[in-house]
Each structure stands twice: as structure tokens, then as C-alpha cells.
Design a protein around this motif. Structure first.
Motif, mmCIF file in Angstrom:
data_model
loop_
_atom_site.group_PDB
_atom_site.id
_atom_site.type_symbol
_atom_site.label_atom_id
_atom_site.label_comp_id
_atom_site.label_asym_id
_atom_site.label_seq_id
_atom_site.Cartn_x
_atom_site.Cartn_y
_atom_site.Cartn_z
ATOM 1 N N MET A 3 0.832 -1.208 0.000
ATOM 2 C CA MET A 3 0.000 0.000 0.000
ATOM 3 C C MET A 3 0.863 1.253 0.000
ATOM 4 N N VAL A 4 1.906 1.260 0.813
ATOM 5 C CA VAL A 4 2.789 2.429 0.872
ATOM 6 C C VAL A 4 3.487 2.632 -0.470
ATOM 7 N N LYS A 5 3.918 1.541 -1.076
ATOM 8 C CA LYS A 5 4.585 1.630 -2.388
ATOM 9 C C LYS A 5 3.634 2.225 -3.420
ATOM 10 N N GLU A 6 2.416 1.752 -3.426
ATOM 11 C CA GLU A 6 1.419 2.247 -4.383
ATOM 12 C C GLU A 6 1.162 3.735 -4.175
ATOM 13 N N ASP B 10 12.201 6.008 -7.428
ATOM 14 C CA ASP B 10 12.472 4.680 -6.867
ATOM 15 C C ASP B 10 13.105 4.741 -5.470
ATOM 16 N N GLU B 11 14.104 5.597 -5.320
ATOM 17 C CA GLU B 11 14.792 5.664 -4.030
ATOM 18 C C GLU B 11 13.854 6.152 -2.928
ATOM 19 N N CYS B 12 13.061 7.162 -3.275
ATOM 20 C CA CYS B 12 12.095 7.700 -2.313
ATOM 21 C C CYS B 12 11.076 6.628 -1.912
ATOM 22 N N VAL B 13 10.598 5.889 -2.909
ATOM 23 C CA VAL B 13 9.633 4.812 -2.638
ATOM 24 C C VAL B 13 10.252 3.777 -1.709
ATOM 25 N N GLN C 107 14.968 6.601 10.893
ATOM 26 C CA GLN C 107 15.505 7.963 10.931
ATOM 27 C C GLN C 107 16.259 8.319 9.654
ATOM 28 N N GLU C 108 16.911 7.317 9.063
ATOM 29 C CA GLU C 108 17.663 7.580 7.833
ATOM 30 C C GLU C 108 16.753 7.712 6.616
ATOM 31 N N CYS C 109 15.590 7.118 6.687
ATOM 32 C CA CYS C 109 14.741 7.007 5.492
ATOM 33 C C CYS C 109 13.666 8.082 5.374
ATOM 34 N N VAL C 110 13.374 8.800 6.447
ATOM 35 C CA VAL C 110 12.342 9.840 6.349
ATOM 36 C C VAL C 110 12.922 11.182 6.792
ATOM 37 N N ASP C 111 12.186 12.243 6.462
ATOM 38 C CA ASP C 111 12.657 13.588 6.813
ATOM 39 C C ASP C 111 12.206 14.003 8.206
ATOM 40 N N GLU C 112 11.082 13.493 8.634
ATOM 41 C CA GLU C 112 10.598 13.791 9.984
ATOM 42 C C GLU C 112 10.074 12.505 10.607
ATOM 43 N N CYS C 113 10.305 12.397 11.903
ATOM 44 C CA CYS C 113 9.826 11.224 12.641
ATOM 45 C C CYS C 113 9.550 11.672 14.067
ATOM 46 N N ALA C 114 8.294 11.616 14.475
ATOM 47 C CA ALA C 114 7.974 12.109 15.822
ATOM 48 C C ALA C 114 6.710 11.444 16.347
ATOM 49 N N PHE C 115 6.685 11.227 17.639
ATOM 50 C CA PHE C 115 5.465 10.733 18.274
ATOM 51 C C PHE C 115 4.562 11.924 18.572
ATOM 52 N N LEU C 116 3.292 11.794 18.225
ATOM 53 C CA LEU C 116 2.301 12.817 18.516
ATOM 54 C C LEU C 116 1.424 12.356 19.672
ATOM 55 N N GLU C 117 0.722 13.301 20.253
ATOM 56 C CA GLU C 117 -0.265 12.939 21.271
ATOM 57 C C GLU C 117 -1.354 12.120 20.582
ATOM 58 N N PRO C 118 -1.579 10.874 21.016
ATOM 59 C CA PRO C 118 -2.572 10.046 20.311
ATOM 60 C C PRO C 118 -4.000 10.495 20.636
ATOM 61 N N PRO C 119 -4.953 10.193 19.767
ATOM 62 C CA PRO C 119 -6.358 10.484 20.055
ATOM 63 C C PRO C 119 -6.829 9.698 21.273
ATOM 64 N N ASP C 120 -7.913 10.133 21.855
ATOM 65 C CA ASP C 120 -8.464 9.431 23.020
ATOM 66 C C ASP C 120 -8.681 7.955 22.693
ATOM 67 N N GLY C 121 -8.235 7.113 23.593
ATOM 68 C CA GLY C 121 -8.435 5.667 23.422
ATOM 69 C C GLY C 121 -7.303 4.976 22.715
ATOM 70 N N LEU D 268 5.387 10.076 10.412
ATOM 71 C CA LEU D 268 6.546 10.056 9.530
ATOM 72 C C LEU D 268 6.253 10.976 8.346
ATOM 73 N N VAL D 269 7.221 11.785 7.974
ATOM 74 C CA VAL D 269 7.038 12.655 6.800
ATOM 75 C C VAL D 269 8.194 12.437 5.838
ATOM 76 N N LYS D 270 7.845 12.263 4.576
ATOM 77 C CA LYS D 270 8.863 12.063 3.539
ATOM 78 C C LYS D 270 8.607 13.051 2.401
ATOM 79 N N LYS D 271 9.599 13.842 2.099
ATOM 80 C CA LYS D 271 9.492 14.766 0.966
ATOM 81 C C LYS D 271 9.488 13.955 -0.334
ATOM 82 N N ILE D 272 8.627 14.326 -1.249
ATOM 83 C CA ILE D 272 8.520 13.590 -2.525
ATOM 84 C C ILE D 272 9.681 13.990 -3.426
ATOM 85 N N THR D 273 10.500 13.036 -3.732
ATOM 86 C CA THR D 273 11.663 13.295 -4.608
ATOM 87 C C THR D 273 11.761 12.221 -5.661
#
Lengths: 130, 110
Positions: free
Chosen positions: A16-19, A28-31, A104-118, A125-130
């Protein structure tokens, strides 16, 4: 996408992520890097957050935001202690402990957020499209 | 993931193929350690690996360390681009003995 916290779910997550990454124009490298980061992060959820329990749930949310893909991974396990998550020294050659380094090497941002209730944990994870 | 095992002279060649991930890496680990434990040289042909994750890499590292302790040869041969990228990311391309072919590995003695 909602999937079970089982190793045999990861092939579908990767597909799914690849698609998604190819659809928005990642090369290719970004994928490859995005697929690896999400796969490794899901592994951490399966192995560490759920402790191998195959009955947990993982939600993979992928959003196209301007020039990036943002992926949120949500689980319902007990909250992890973020302070304990760190990559190991690569010079210390031993089995295991590479997943966090790969993320950490594969994405531009990686952080834990406050999760929703429950929910237990929410990793962004954030990856710039290249 | 699939695997084939060939015996050539005093070496065991393990040909891995497909995706080595959290689901399949326990089997890879088991196969590698079994053959390393036989005290024969083990060459892992990685030409047909399309994906390998940290758990697959961990299996290779464990087998490599077991071979070193036993004083036997353990080398990777014909590493696919997909697998090489991951080895480089972990800087393990500088740790493993890596060869272009089985013939080259045997000639170099691992």
C-alpha cells in the motif's frame, strides 16, 4: 488502512505504501525509503508496543501534503516510553536494534504525537517527494 | 521468501530469494544457523532478494558472528541492489565479506 499486529500483515502494508508513493510521483529511491521506514515502524509496534500479541490493531494513514507524504501510524497498545527509543551505535555490530536507525535515515521527519483518546501511540513520519 | 541449499565441495551455498521480512526472517535465521553449525563454509547468495528488513539483517549478523566464533567462513555473494542498499545503510557492507560470485568467494577464502 487497518491491519492486525501480525508479521504477515506487513507485506500488505508495504504494498500500500509503495502504491501511494508511486502515485504521488516519488522516484524509486524515495519509494524504497518510505516503504522501509513504514515497515520498520510497524515492526516496532508489533514487537515492542504490542509485545508480539497478534490481536492488536494498527492504523496506517497516508496523506499527500504539498510536496510530502505524511504517514500516521496509530496503535492501541500501552504508551511507549519515547525516551527509551534510540538507535544503537552502528559500530557495535550485533543482531537487532537497526530498525530505529533505518526509520531515521529514510524519512525527513519522525515524531510521536499525542494520540487520540483511546489510542496508545501515534507516530508521524514525513517524507518529501523526490 | 524462498531458499535453496546446494553443497559444493566443502561449502554450503544458501540461495535466498524474495522478501526477507519479519514474517520470514525466523526461518532464514534457523536455516543459516543450522548450516553454520555444521562447521562448513557458508555462502549466502543474495542475488534474488527483492527486499530485506532489519530482522533479516539481524539473522545475517547472528549467523556471521556464530561462524566467526566457530572459525568457519561466512560470506555474502551476488548481493542484489535492494539488499546492498540496506547493508550500506547499516554500514554492514564494511563488516561482511561480500563477493561478486561463489567462485570469487571460494577463491578468496571468504
Amino acid at each position: 488502512m487497518r491491519t492486525a499486529s501480525r508479521p504477515d500483515s506487513l507485506r500488505l502494508v508495504r504494498a500500500m505504501v509503495k502504491e501511494a508513493a508511486e502515485t504521488v510521483g516519488c522516484g524509486d529511491e524515495c519509494v524504497n525509503q518510505l516503504v522501509m521506514a513504514v515497515d520498520e515502524a510497524c515492526q516496532n509496534i508489533i514487537r515492542h508496543a504490542y509485545g508480539g500479541d497478534p490481536n492488536g490493531e494498527i492504523i496506517v494513514d497516508i496523506r499527500h501534503q504539498n510536496d510530502s507524504l505524511a504517514i500516521h501510524l496509530l496503535d492501541y497498545a500501552a504508551p511507549v516510553d519515547v525516551r527509551k527509543i534510540k538507535p544503537r551505535q552502528l559500530d557495535d555490530v550485533k543482531p537487532g536494534g537497526l530498525g530505529t536507525h533505518f526509520i531515521q535515515e529514510c524519512v525527513d521527519e519522525c515524531a510521536f504525537l499525542e494520540p487520540p483518546d483511546g489510542a496508545g501511540n501515534c507516530l508521524r513520519l514525513v517524507k518529501k517527494i523526490t | 521468501m524462498g531458499y535453496e541449499i546446494r553443497e559444493e565441495d566443502s561449502s554450503t551455498i544458501i540461495v535466498l530469494s524474495g522478501e526477507v521480512d519479519l514474517e520470514s526472517s525466523p526461518q532464514v535465521r534457523s536455516v543459516l544457523l543450522e548450516h553454520v553449525g555444521k562447521k562448513r563454509a557458508v555462502l549466502v547468495d543474495m542475488s534474488a532478494i527483492s527486499y530485506i528488513d532489519s530482522s533479516g539483517i539481524a539473522s545475517l549478523v547472528e549467523a556471521y558472528q556464530s561462524a566467526r566464533r566457530g572459525g568457519t567462513m561466512f560470506a555474502l555473494v551476488a548481493v542484489s541492489d535492494a539488499a546492498r542498499r540496506v547493508l550500506e545503510l547499516a554500514r554492514l557492507d564494511q563488516v561482511f565479506s561480500i563477493h561478486e560470485s561463489v567462485t570469487e568467494a571460494l577463491a578468496d577464502g571468504g
